[in-house]
Design a protein around this motif. Structure first.
Motif, PDB file in Angstrom:
ATOM      1  N   ILE A  11     -40.703-104.622 -25.678  1.00  0.00           N
ATOM      2  CA  ILE A  11     -42.025-104.809 -26.275  1.00  0.00           C
ATOM      3  C   ILE A  11     -41.953-104.607 -27.780  1.00  0.00           C
ATOM      4  N   PRO A  46     -39.452 -99.742 -23.644  1.00  0.00           N
ATOM      5  CA  PRO A  46     -39.797-100.033 -25.044  1.00  0.00           C
ATOM      6  C   PRO A  46     -38.967-101.137 -25.673  1.00  0.00           C
ATOM      7  N   ALA A  49     -44.915-100.702 -21.535  1.00  0.00           N
ATOM      8  CA  ALA A  49     -44.436-100.471 -22.901  1.00  0.00           C
ATOM      9  C   ALA A  49     -43.811 -99.086 -23.042  1.00  0.00           C
ATOM     10  N   PRO A  94     -46.489 -95.162 -25.426  1.00  0.00           N
ATOM     11  CA  PRO A  94     -45.609 -96.197 -25.988  1.00  0.00           C
ATOM     12  C   PRO A  94     -45.256 -95.935 -27.451  1.00  0.00           C
ATOM     13  N   THR A 154     -49.299-100.561 -31.957  1.00  0.00           N
ATOM     14  CA  THR A 154     -50.328-100.859 -30.966  1.00  0.00           C
ATOM     15  C   THR A 154     -51.689-101.068 -31.616  1.00  0.00           C
ATOM     16  N   SER A 194     -44.268 -98.696 -29.408  1.00  0.00           N
ATOM     17  CA  SER A 194     -44.442 -99.961 -30.120  1.00  0.00           C
ATOM     18  C   SER A 194     -45.739 -99.931 -30.926  1.00  0.00           C
ATOM     19  N   LEU A 198     -47.075-107.870 -26.203  1.00  0.00           N
ATOM     20  CA  LEU A 198     -47.720-107.633 -24.916  1.00  0.00           C
ATOM     21  C   LEU A 198     -49.194-107.294 -25.121  1.00  0.00           C
ATOM     22  N   CYS A 252     -49.910-102.657 -18.971  1.00  0.00           N
ATOM     23  CA  CYS A 252     -49.150-102.902 -20.195  1.00  0.00           C
ATOM     24  C   CYS A 252     -48.755-101.600 -20.881  1.00  0.00           C
ATOM     25  N   TRP A 253     -49.650-100.619 -20.879  1.00  0.00           N
ATOM     26  CA  TRP A 253     -49.345 -99.308 -21.453  1.00  0.00           C
ATOM     27  C   TRP A 253     -48.132 -98.699 -20.734  1.00  0.00           C
ATOM     28  N   THR A 302     -44.793-105.441 -29.898  1.00  0.00           N
ATOM     29  CA  THR A 302     -46.116-104.902 -30.215  1.00  0.00           C
ATOM     30  C   THR A 302     -46.932-104.858 -28.929  1.00  0.00           C
ATOM     31  N   LEU A 303     -47.960-104.014 -28.947  1.00  0.00           N
ATOM     32  CA  LEU A 303     -48.826-103.836 -27.780  1.00  0.00           C
ATOM     33  C   LEU A 303     -50.275-103.972 -28.221  1.00  0.00           C
TER      34      LEU A 303
END
Length: 264
Positions: free
Chosen positions: A129, A126, A122, A203, A207, A205, A108, A118-119, A131-132
């Motif tokens: 997602i 979770p 995520a 998040p 990032t 993920s 994302l 997106c934050w 990766t962010l």
């Protein structure tokens, strides 16, 4: 610096569809994908076409053996006809989550206002997602202080706002051709009704946070990396030299950083 893989190739043709919640999704389907798809969410006053296509993002991302899905937010791009008044962040993130449920975990990537959404997505979902990427993302709520009355007066009459933040942000809705200016402004005003506090829900993920060195809007973006690391999330920060909030999107440094991040 060598060319990014796929940056000189013609990407696959896109397909587009409108969701029930007013998003328009544009998909470039890789013939033989070897990795999760990348989902791109544009910023305020922009669109898939101007945030991602014209700036050269589709081909290098497909060069990583991924399909690419871009989102036009209500009031923007091919969703310009959608009146977003009354929408909240949770409405948009829930609608996007519904669209991603069948794709498995995705990569994302949001830019500016899109990064805020997106934050929140995520953090809330979770499992969707892997990766962010947060591009041009302020670490504080810049839109909560907008003067809605002056913003609406501007798009109705052309009178520039006297309120400093409103004058700096709102007229950018008319910067690109074909924009439905009232709807774009109303989306921002709707989202401004609720506070954005990145520290409230962080998040998990991995990032990547990217900002132009001269980006005054995202001047505090590195603070997001501190929040992520404080929560135990793997994170990196890249500052792109000599770039601002607009022209950073064409930067090879930015693209290469994202491609390398996705490839790990």
């Amino acid at each position: 610096m060598p060319a990014l893989q796929g940056s000189r190739t013609q990407p696959e043709a896109r397909t587009s569809r409108r969701t029930a919640g007013g998003l328009t999704l544009h998909t470039w389907q890789h013939r033989t994908p070897q990795a999760p798809p990348v989902v791109l969410v544009h910023g305020f006053g922009s669109s898939t076409q101007y945030n991602w296509v014209k700036t050269g993002w589709i081909a290098p991302l497909m060069g990583t053996q991924r399909s690419v899905l871009c989102v036009d937010l209500p009031g923007h791009g091919d969703s310009g006809d959608v009146d977003p008044r009354g929408l909240r962040s949770e409405d948009l993130t829930a609608e996007l989550a519904d669209q991603l449920d069948d794709l498995g975990p995705v990569e994302l990537h949001g830019y500016s206002l899109g990064s805020r959404l997106c934050w929140e997505l995520a953090a809330a979902r979770p499992e969707l997602i892997s990766t962010l990427v947060m591009g041009g993302a302020p670490a504080t709520d810049r839109i909560g202080a907008l003067d809605a009355q002056q913003a609406r007066r501007w798009y109705r009459t052309g009178e520039l706002p006297t309120h400093e933040m409103t004058r700096a942000v709102i007229p950018t809705a008319a910067a690109l051709p074909g924009q439905h200016v009232p709807h774009a402004v109303e989306l921002l005003l709707s989202l401004a009704e609720e506070p954005y506090a990145p520290s409230a829900s962080v998040p998990g993920s991995p990032t990547l946070v990217v900002a132009g060195e001269q980006d005054r809007i995202a001047a505090d973006a590195a603070e997001l990396t501190d929040l992520l690391r404080g929560a135990g999330t793997v994170s990196e920060f890249v500052s792109v030299p000599d770039r601002n909030h607009v022209n950073v999107l064409t930067s090879q440094v930015y693209k290469r950083s994202v491609v390398e991040f996705l490839s790990r």
